[in-house]
Design an enzyme around this catalytic site. Structure first.
Site, PDB file in Angstrom:
ATOM      1  NE  ARG A 270      42.938  81.659  28.399  1.00  0.00           N
ATOM      2  CZ  ARG A 270      44.179  82.146  28.245  1.00  0.00           C
ATOM      3  NH1 ARG A 270      44.362  83.298  27.612  1.00  0.00           N
ATOM      4  NH2 ARG A 270      45.198  81.511  28.754  1.00  0.00           N
TER       5      ARG A 270
ATOM      6  CG  ASP B 199      50.591  80.801  28.624  1.00  0.00           C
ATOM      7  OD1 ASP B 199      51.457  81.257  27.845  1.00  0.00           O
ATOM      8  OD2 ASP B 199      49.550  81.415  28.900  1.00  0.00           O
TER       9      ASP B 199
END
Length: 539
Positions: free
Chosen positions: A170, A449
């Protein structure tokens, strides 16, 4: 290592990050030329699309609501499919995610027993120069068979087993720059930097490993942003002499506008896309941000915004229906729980939450799901291992009927002082860790996150903007917020101890959290001002 030795002697290219020993393996002259060409060819379009987001937000702030696009109705109603899915991506029942910069975590994720592993340059990684280049080195070494290492602190050896997860990478989202590399006087796109370096160094090696260049794409808001990625892929494959369609991607639907353009996103990327994913935490953040000024969409405490209800449930069901109609995977969202050491009852309660969440996803028709910790892989497989095959692509959800109303239906519940306190605790601690270079942060038995901090600060911002009422009748005011923040930080400081507090970045984190929560306008991303602080620390 001089700049010229790593390709920065090219006209218009400046590498402002410190080039440490080994970095020259990533920042070769040819690699820099490749990413510089990407920036020159596609950078202006990226900036135009970001400006279009800002203009669209003005319309949302004025009361317009997201809706399906009239001009793309023919795509939604057309008869088409995405390109065939490669064999090694047909079984993705459990995917694990984690930061790319930590070599031990990369190896453990690959060996976790999950079918797929998304290694992350984005929300699970703080984008320091060392983390971004170190992550590229980890991936180069992985494909070269050299990622193994010995931990000097305990003598333990780590290496990738013969049976390992399929790798997906990613890159950062379109909104993020890479401040350490300038092309013609402007910082280059973090997306193009991360994608370009990984693709350039590794794409030709992958065929021998019976796999391909696979990516996860974050935070897109429109099919035009997907079209830009597709053009990047076509150009990149041609530049390296790789067949078009070799790149395969999964797109995270983690913004509210993108939920209304899922067919269109699949269509724009149909030669390269294999599925969509319910990026639930960022989706909540996007819902608050995009509808934040509309009093009809005021949300309760974060803990009450759950996947099985209201707009989140509608979004999950529509994603499954849309993907399966087009022959693409519908991936479920993250289980952020991590093992609770020393408390078997609390650990089992956490695992039961994961089981219930994955049961819901499997019942809805998702083809696989995410976990954040290796110990959660077998828990998720308890549920997805019951599927009659490796996926549920054949399951068409024609019984699902989701429109604008369902996609926007706000969750009901209470707004509480404890909800504010949780936002303050979690938001500040995450920002502090991020400023210290860590993007995946264990807090209160969850692996958090950047989306966590984004929800925390936007939730308080929305309550302040509307002077929301708490369940006890009090109005949320700047004074109440400041009192709650001060009290939580006093408690946190006592809990962590003076040494940990003074050696950390708490003062900066508190100031940034408070400024963003009380700002007149809801800032697009917390990570933009935080990145400026991160770069100033490096300098």
């Amino acid at each position: 290592m001089s700049q010229s030795a790593v390709g920065a002697n090219q006209d218009g290219v400046k590498i402002r990050g410190k080039v440490k020993p080994g970095y020259e393996r990533v920042l070769t002259a040819d690699a820099i030329a490749f990413v510089a060409e990407l920036e020159r060819k596609f950078g202006a379009r990226r900036r135009e699309l970001l400006a279009a987001r800002a203009e669209r937000q003005k319309r949302f702030d004025a009361g317009e609501l997201p809706d399906f696009l009239a001009e793309t109705k023919s795509i939604r109603e057309g008869d088409w499919k995405v390109a065939p899915i490669p064999a090694d991506l047909l079984d993705r029942r459990v995917e694990i995610t984690g930061p790319v910069d930590n070599r031990k975590m990369v190896i453990n994720a690959l060996n976790s027993g999950a079918q797929s592993y998304m290694t992350d340059f984005e929300d699970a990684a703080a984008p320091t120069w060392d983390n971004m280049i170190g992550g590229q080195l980890n991936l180069i070494d992985y494909w070269d068979g050299k990622i193994g290492f010995t931990d000097e602190s305990n003598g333990k050896t780590y290496n990738v087993s013969d049976k390992h997860a399929v790798l997906n990478v990613r890159p950062r989202g379109w909104h993020l720059d890479e401040a350490h590399v300038e092309i013609d006087g402007l910082p280059m796109s973090g997306s193009l930097f991360d994608f370009g370096l990984y693709f350039f160094h590794n794409a030709k090696k992958l065929k021998a490993h019976k796999t391909g260049p696979y990516f996860y794409l974050p935070k897109m808001e429109s099919h035009k942003e997907a079209r830009l990625w597709n053009d990047v892929f076509v150009h990149s494959q041609k530049a390296l002499g790789i067949p078009n369609g070799s790149i395969k991607v999964t797109v995270l639907i983690e913004t509210l506008p993108a939920a209304f353009e899922m067919h269109e996103i699949l269509y724009e990327l149909k030669d390269h896309i294999v599925g969509l994913n319910c990026g639930r935490w960022d989706y909540i953040f996007s819902y608050i941000k995009r509808l934040g000024k509309n009093p009809n969409y005021l949300l309760p405490d974060r803990a009450q915004v759950v996947m099985g209800k209201n707009f989140l449930n509608a979004y999950s069901l529509l994603l499954v229906k849309t993907c399966h109609e087009r022959g693409a995977f519908a991936m479920g969202g993250m289980a952020a729980q991590i093992p609770v050491k020393g408390d078997e009852a609390a650990n089992e309660a956490a695992f039961n939450k994961v089981r219930a969440d994955k049961e819901r996803e499997s019942t809805n028709g998702h083809d696989g799901t995410w976990v954040a910790h290796p110990d959660l892989v077998p828990v998720a497989m308890e549920i997805f291992g019951k599927l009659t095959g490796p996926n549920q692509l054949a399951r068409q959800r024609q019984d699902v009927h989701v429109g604008q109303k369902e996609l926007l239906e706000p969750h009901q519940g209470e707004r509480t002082e404890e909800g504010m306190r949780e936002c303050c605790r979690v938001g500040v601690q995450y920002i502090e860790a991020w400023l210290g270079g860590r993007g995946a942060v264990p807090l209160y038995n969850l692996m958090e996150d950047a989306a966590t901090a984004e929800i925390s600060r936007t939730q308080i911002w929305q309550w302040l903007y509307h002077a929301a009422k708490l369940s006890d009748g009090r109005t949320v005011t700047p004074e109440l917020f400041q009192n709650v923040l001060d009290d939580e930080m006093k408690t946190l400081r006592a809990t962590l101890g003076e040494t940990r507090w003074t050696q950390g970045h708490f003062d900066e984190a508190i100031r940034l959290f408070a400024e963003m929560a009380t700002a007149e306008e809801c800032e697009e991303f917390l990570t933009l001002p935080a990145y400026r602080l991160l770069v100033s620390h490096e300098n």
